[in-house]
Design a protein around this motif. Structure first.
Motif, PDB file in Angstrom:
ATOM      1  N   LEU A  61      -0.885   2.151  -3.291  1.00 29.16           N
ATOM      2  CA  LEU A  61      -1.063   2.915  -2.267  1.00 29.16           C
ATOM      3  C   LEU A  61       0.509   3.222  -1.740  1.00 29.16           C
ATOM      4  CD1 LEU A  61      -4.210   1.143  -0.560  1.00 29.16           C
ATOM      5  CD2 LEU A  61      -3.976   3.424  -1.898  1.00 29.16           C
ATOM      6  N   GLU A  62       1.267   2.168  -1.810  1.00 30.47           N
ATOM      7  CA  GLU A  62       2.550   2.754  -1.421  1.00 30.47           C
ATOM      8  C   GLU A  62       3.326   3.592  -2.584  1.00 30.47           C
ATOM      9  OE1 GLU A  62       5.970   2.266   0.608  1.00 30.47           O
ATOM     10  OE2 GLU A  62       4.078   1.459   1.351  1.00 30.47           O
ATOM     11  N   CYS A  66     -12.312  -0.057   5.273  1.00 34.54           N
ATOM     12  CA  CYS A  66     -10.747  -0.038   4.726  1.00 34.54           C
ATOM     13  C   CYS A  66     -10.752  -0.852   3.667  1.00 34.54           C
ATOM     14  CB  CYS A  66      -9.617   0.055   5.768  1.00 34.54           C
ATOM     15  SG  CYS A  66      -8.057   0.039   4.985  1.00 34.54           S
ATOM     16  N   ALA A  67     -10.582  -0.656   2.259  1.00 35.54           N
ATOM     17  CA  ALA A  67     -10.089  -1.352   1.384  1.00 35.54           C
ATOM     18  C   ALA A  67      -8.729  -1.807   1.093  1.00 35.54           C
ATOM     19  CB  ALA A  67     -10.871  -0.759   0.042  1.00 35.54           C
ATOM     20  N   GLY A  68      -7.776  -0.779   1.288  1.00 35.59           N
ATOM     21  CA  GLY A  68      -6.541  -1.119   1.180  1.00 35.59           C
ATOM     22  C   GLY A  68      -5.661  -0.164   2.055  1.00 35.59           C
ATOM     23  N   ARG A  69      -4.564  -0.390   2.577  1.00 32.84           N
ATOM     24  CA  ARG A  69      -3.585   0.460   3.342  1.00 32.84           C
ATOM     25  C   ARG A  69      -2.188   0.341   2.983  1.00 32.84           C
ATOM     26  NH1 ARG A  69      -4.756   2.766   8.263  1.00 32.84           N
ATOM     27  NH2 ARG A  69      -6.826   1.746   8.215  1.00 32.84           N
ATOM     28  N   ALA A  70      -1.496   1.437   3.152  1.00 32.68           N
ATOM     29  CA  ALA A  70       0.021   1.162   2.906  1.00 32.68           C
ATOM     30  C   ALA A  70       0.529   2.009   4.206  1.00 32.68           C
ATOM     31  CB  ALA A  70       0.343   1.763   1.665  1.00 32.68           C
ATOM     32  N   GLY A  71       1.786   1.818   4.775  1.00 29.18           N
ATOM     33  CA  GLY A  71       2.210   2.589   5.724  1.00 29.18           C
ATOM     34  C   GLY A  71       1.951   1.874   7.005  1.00 29.18           C
ATOM     35  N   GLU A 112       2.953   9.294   5.629  1.00 28.59           N
ATOM     36  CA  GLU A 112       3.187   8.142   7.129  1.00 28.59           C
ATOM     37  C   GLU A 112       2.173   6.798   6.487  1.00 28.59           C
ATOM     38  OE1 GLU A 112       2.561   9.588  10.836  1.00 28.59           O
ATOM     39  OE2 GLU A 112       4.463  10.810  10.692  1.00 28.59           O
ATOM     40  N   THR A 113       0.883   7.276   6.185  1.00 27.07           N
ATOM     41  CA  THR A 113      -0.048   6.387   6.085  1.00 27.07           C
ATOM     42  C   THR A 113      -1.072   6.597   4.847  1.00 27.07           C
ATOM     43  OG1 THR A 113      -0.198   5.929   8.272  1.00 27.07           O
ATOM     44  CG2 THR A 113      -2.022   4.787   6.861  1.00 27.07           C
TER      45      THR A 113
END
Length: 850
Positions: free
Chosen positions: A514-515, A540-545, A524-525
C-alpha cells in the motif's frame, strides 16, 4: 650490507602450532643446505615440539638474574658472532628480563636483520598492539606483551597458522598444549569456542589486509589498471547533499552480505575550489561512514566521472554506488550526468548501482497529463520564447544597417519556433510561427512597415516559413508525445514486473504494498477496505499514509476507488487519477487482495502450528500423568495401605521405612508437579522475574538440598562479581541442572559446580562424567518432555532442562550444553554481572598470553 628478511608465522590463537611450523621450515632449509640455527625457541613442555628441536643447532642462551630468580634470554651477541644465514627466534612479542640488551625481543630481531641475518619468528594475533582492546573485550584478558603492528607489517613474508576452534579444544583436552591440571580452567575461560572463533576471524581479517597491501604493491609495480575482483570493495560517490546518508547505508547493507567487504566513501571537489557541498553535511557523512566501518576520502578532480572512475580503479573497487541525479529535467541539455557517464565508461570490471532517494522526487509517479509532464516553468518559458522572442529578434535585426538578408531572417525566426516547440510544446510553437510570419511581413518584406507583399517570391518565402514552422512544431510535439508514451509504458512494465516478482517471491507485505501504491501515484492515503456482505459495514484491512483530510471509511469517501471482487475495494485520497492510470491501479488492487489472503493464511498456519504444539504438549502431559505421576502415587498408596492393615504387626523399623517411602514419593510428586506448573507458566508467558543483586554463593548451596550428600563438589570463588538475577528462578534452574547431572553421573563420581567471571558475564558450569550427549541432540534435550534416549533411569517427565533454560532466559541469561573434557556433559549457565562491582579477571598467566 643487505638487510636480512623476516618471516613470521602468525597464530590465530595459542596452541595452533606456529612454533612447530617454524621448526618444520628450519628442517626443510637445513636439508637444502641452508645454515639455520635456533637462537631462541620455547617448547613449553610440549613433547612434539621438543622433538622437532633435535637435529638443529641451538645457540647457548644467556642467563640473567632478576629478583633472586635465574632467567634465560636470547644471546644476541652470540648469534651475531655465529652469523648464520637463518636464525629462529620464537615469541616476537616477548618482553625481555630487565638487564637484557633490549627491552623487547622484536628489538633483538631488528639487530639481527640489520646484520644481514634472515629471521623466522612467531607471534599470536592477540599480541598486536592495535588489537589489544578488541581482544580484551572478547576474552576478558588484557595482553601484557604486545608488538607494534608496523613491525609485523614490515615482514617480508607472513604465514597464517590456523586451526578450527574444535580442533584446538581437542588438542587442549588431549594435553598437547597445557599441563593436565590447567586444561579445565583454560577450556572454561580463554579457550571457549566463541573466543577462539573471534580470534580466528581477527587473524583472517588482519592477514587479508596485509595480502591486500601486497596486491596493491604488485599492481603498482606492473602498472595494472584493470580491476581484480579479489574481494568486494564498494565505492560510494558523494555530492555533499543529504542523499549521501542513504547511499552510505545502502552500500553498508551491500557490504554486509559478503564477509570481508569494504565501503569507501569519496567526495570529489573541483580544483578551483568552487563547490556546492555543505561542509556540515560532509562532516555528518564522514562520521556515518566511519561508524559503519568504512573510510572517507576527499579527492580533487575537474572531471568528476573520470576522477571517480580513477579512484575506484586505484583502490581495486568492484562496485560503485551513486544516487539518482538531483538535476531538473531541462538541465540534462548540458550533458547526460555523472551517473550515466560513469555507468557508460565503467567497463565490464566495475558494477554501477544507481540508488534512488528522497531528493530525486517524493514519489515514483507515472507520467500524467501533458501539461503536468512539461511543467509550468517550461510552458511559461515556451510562451515567452514564442511571443517575446520574435519581437526582440525584430528589434535587433532592424537596428542593424544592411541586415543579414531575408533568407537569414527567416532562418533566425525558424530557430525561435523550434526552441518554443522544445520548451512549451505545439501551441507556443504555432504562436511563434504566427507572430514570426507577421513580423517578417511587416519589417523585412518590401514594402516594409506594411502588411503588403509586392514581390510574389517574398510571399512564397513567408508561406513556406509558416508551413515549415508548423511542421517542425508538429514533429517535435509528436516526438515528445512518443517519448511520453514510451516512458509511461516503461514505468507500467516496471511496476507490473515488480508485482509479478513479489507474487512469485512472496516478499511484499500488505503495508509495504500500500505504501508502494501511495508513492507511485502520489497519493496522501491508501486503504484496502472490505466487508462481509452487501449490507455489512466496511472495515479497513490495511492503510498507508496519513488522514489529514477526511478518513477513508467507505469507497465513496475516496477520490479514487478500485473494486476488487464484490466485497473489497482499494481506496485512494489525494487527487483524481486519469483514466489511463487505472489499468496499473487495478493490478495493484488485485495484488493487494492476494497479499491479504496470503497474510491470513500465514496467520492461520501459525495458529495451527501453535495448536499442534499445544496438542503435543497436552499429549505428553497426559502420558506423564498416566505414568510418571502415577508411579509415586502407587508407592504412597501401597505404603499407606500397609500401615493401615490390621493383619500385620509392623515393627518400628518397618513403619519408619514405609513412612520414608511415603515421604520420598510425596517429594517426587511435588517435584514433578512443580516442574509441570513451571512449564505451564513459561508456555503462557506469565513468568515475571524480580531482578536484584546477589552473590552466587548465597543461592547455589540452597539449590543442592535435593541431591545426596557428597554427590556435588562446589567451586565458587569469593571474588566473583555480584550477579543481577531472580534468586528464586536461579535456585530452581540450578536445582534442576544439578539433579539432572547427579542422575546421569556414575556412582562415586561427584558433579563439579564451578563459577568464573568473564568480562561483564558470570558463568556457572555444572559438569558431570556421564555418557554425554552428541552435538546433534544438544538443543533437543532442552525441549519439553524430552529425555535423551528415553533413559530408564529418568525419574521425571523430561521438563527439568526446559524449565531451567526458560528461567535462565527470563532473567536475561543463557543456558547451553557443552562436552566435558574427558567425557560427560557440562551445562553452562551464563548470567549478567551487576554493574556495582568490577568483574574478576581469570588467572591465566603466561600460558594464555604466549
Amino acid at each position: 650490507m643487505a638487510r636480512g628478511k623476516l618471516r613470521i608465522y602468525l597464530g590465530a590463537a595459542p596452541g595452533v602450532g606456529k612454533t612447530y611450523a617454524m621448526l618444520s621450515e628450519a628442517h626443510r632449509r637445513v636439508e637444502r643446505g641452508t645454515d639455520a640455527v635456533v637462537a631462541f625457541v620455547e617448547h613449553h613442555g610440549r613433547p612434539r615440539t621438543e622433538v622437532m628441536l633435535h637435529g638443529l643447532e641451538q645457540i647457548q642462551r644467556r642467563e640473567l638474574a632478576y629478583r633472586g630468580t635465574a632467567f634465560t634470554e636470547m644471546d644476541v651477541d652470540a648469534v651475531l658472532e655465529r652469523r648464520p644465514a637463518v636464525a629462529l627466534v620464537d615469541e616476537l612479542a616477548h618482553t625481555n628480563v630487565p638487564g637484557s640488551r633490549n627491552g623487547k625481543r622484536w628489538q633483538d630481531i631488528e639487530e639481527l636483520l640489520e646484520a644481514g641475518i634472515d629471521v623466522i619468528s612467531t607471534v599470536n594475533i592477540q599480541h598486536l598492539e592495535s588489537l589489544g582492546d578488541v581482544v580484551e573485550s572478547i576474552t576478558g584478558v588484557r595482553q601484557r606483551e604486545t608488538v607494534p603492528d608496523e613491525i609485523v607489517r614490515r615482514a617480508d613474508q607472513i604465514e597464517l597458522v590456523d586451526m578450527s576452534p574444535q580442533a584446538i579444544r581437542r588438542r587442549m583436552a588431549h594435553g598437547n598444549i597445557y599441563q593436565p591440571d590447567k586444561v579445565d580452567a583454560a577450556l572454561s575461560n580463554y579457550f571457549r569456542p566463541g573466543n577462539l572463533t573471534a580470534l580466528r576471524e581477527l587473524a583472517l581479517l588482519w592477514v587479508a589486509d596485509r595480502v591486500d597491501e601486497y596486491l596493491q604493491e604488485y599492481r603498482a609495480e606492473h602498472s595494472i589498471r584493470s580491476t581484480w575482483q579479489a574481494r568486494e570493495r564498494i565505492v560510494v560517490g558523494l555530492t555533499g547533499g543529504p542523499e549521501g546518508r542513504t547511499l552510505i547505508r545502502r552500500a553498508a547493507r551491500m557490504a554486509a552480505k559478503g564477509s570481508g567487504s569494504e565501503v569507501l566513501a569519496v567526495y570529489i571537489a573541483r580544483s578551483d575550489g568552487l563547490t556546492s557541498a555543505s561542509p556540515k553535511e560532509l562532516a555528518v557523512q564522514r562520521t556515518l561512514v566511519e561508524d559503519l566501518g568504512g573510510t572517507f576520502h576527499h579527492v580533487i578532480g575537474d572531471d568528476i566521472p573520470s576522477a571517480l572512475l580513477e579512484f575506484a580503479r586505484g583502490v581495486n573497487a568492484t562496485q560503485i554506488v551513486l544516487g539518482s541525479s538531483r538535476r531538473k529535467a531541462w538541465q540534462y541539455i548540458f550533458g547526460p550526468g555523472v551517473g550515466a557517464t560513469v555507468a557508460r565508461e565503467s567497463g565490464p570490471d566495475l558494477d554501477v548501482h544507481i540508488v534512488t532517494h528522497d531528493e530525486v522526487a517524493k514519489g515514483r509517479g507515472l507520467p500524467v497529463a501533458r501539461g503536468a509532464r512539461l511543467g509550468r516553468t517550461r510552458i511559461i518559458a515556451g510562451w515567452l520564447v514564442a511571443v517575446v522572442g520574435p519581437v526582440l529578434l525584430s528589434l535587433l535585426l532592424t537596428s542593424i544597417e544592411n541586415g543579414p538578408g531575408l533568407a537569414n531572417d527567416v532562418l533566425l525566426f525558424l530557430f525561435l519556433t523550434v526552441v518554443a516547440a522544445l520548451l512549451g510544446g505545439q501551441l507556443p510553437a504555432l504562436a511563434s510561427a504566427a507572430v514570426g510570419s507577421l513580423l517578417l511581413n511587416f519589417y523585412f518584406t518590401p514594402p516594409t512597415r506594411t502588411l503588403t507583399v509586392s514581390d510574389p517570391k517574398n510571399l512564397v518565402a513567408i508561406v513556406i516559413f509558416f508551413a515549415v514552422a508548423v511542421s517542425v512544431a508538429s514533429v517535435v510535439d509528436l516526438a515528445a508525445r512518443r517519448t511520453h508514451q514510451a516512458a509511461r509504458l516503461r514505468a507500467e512494465s516496471e511496476i507490473l514486473s515488480f508485482l509479478a516478482g513479489s507474487v512469485l517471491r512472496g516478499e511484499t507485505t500488505l503495508d509495504a504494498l500500500l505504501e508502494r501504491v501511495r508513492e507511485t501515484f502520489g497519493m496522501e492515503t491508501v486503504a484496502l477496505l472490505e466487508r462481509a456482505g452487501d449490507v455489512e459495514p466496511w472495515t479497513c484491512a490495511g492503510r498507508a499514509g496519513s488522514d489529514h483530510g477526511k478518513p477513508l471509511l467507505r469507497p465513496e469517501d475516496a477520490d479514487v476507488d478500485m473494486p476488487v471482487g464484490d466485497h473489497m475495494a482499494l481506496a485512494l485520497s489525494g487527487r483524481v487519477l486519469p483514466a489511463e492510470d487505472r489499468r496499473v491501479l487495478a493490478a495493484f488492487a488485485a495484488q493487494a487482495a492476494v497479499v491479504l489472503d496470503r497474510q491470513r493464511l500465514v496467520g492461520e498456519a501459525e495458529r495451527a502450528r501453535e495448536l499442534a504444539e499445544g496438542n503435543r504438549i497436552r499429549t505428553a502431559l497426559l502420558a506423564a500423568v498416566s505414568h510418571d505421576l502415577r508411579t509415586p502415587l502407587a508407592s504412597i498408596k501401597a505404603s499407606v495401605t500397609s500401615l493401615r492393615s490390621d493383619d500385620v504387626a509392623w515393627s518400628q523399623e518397618d513403619e519408619a521405612e514405609l513412612l520414608a517411602g511415603i515421604e520420598a514419593g510425596a517429594d517426587r510428586l511435588d517435584h514433578l508437579v512443580g516442574n509441570l506448573l513451571d512449564m505451564s507458566r513459561l508456555q503462557t508467558g506469565t513468568v515475571t522475574p524480580l531482578i536484584r543483586e546477589i552473590d552466587l554463593d548465597e543461592v547455589v548451596p540452597m539449590a543442592l538440598g535435593g541431591v545426596p550428600e557428597g554427590s556435588v563438589t562446589l567451586d565458587i570463588p569469593e571474588e566473583l562479581p555480584i550477579v543481577a538475577v531472580d534468586p528464586g528462578l536461579l535456585e530452581r534452574s540450578v536445582a534442576n541442572l544439578v539433579e539432572n547431572a547427579v542422575k546421569y553421573s556414575p556412582d562415586g563420581t561427584a558433579v563439579l559446580v564451578s563459577a568464573s567471571a568473564l568480562g561483564a558475564r558470570v558463568e556457572l558450569r555444572i559438569a558431570d562424567r556421564g555418557p554425554g550427549v552428541p552435538d546433534s541432540a544438544k538443543d533437543r534435550i532442552f525441549e519439553p518432555f524430552q529425555r535423551y534416549g528415553d533413559a530408564p533411569r529418568g525419574a521425571g517427565v523430561g521438563l527439568g532442562l526446559a524449565v531451567a533454560r526458560g528461567f535462565a532466559e527470563a532473567m536475561g541469561g543463557t543456558l547451553a550444553a557443552e562436552d566435558t573434557p574427558g567425557g560427560g556433559m557440562t551445562m553452562v549457565l551464563t548470567l549478567r554481572a551487576a554493574p556495582g562491582r568490577p568483574p574478576a579477571r581469570p588467572d591465566l598467566p603466561a600460558q594464555a598470553t604466549t
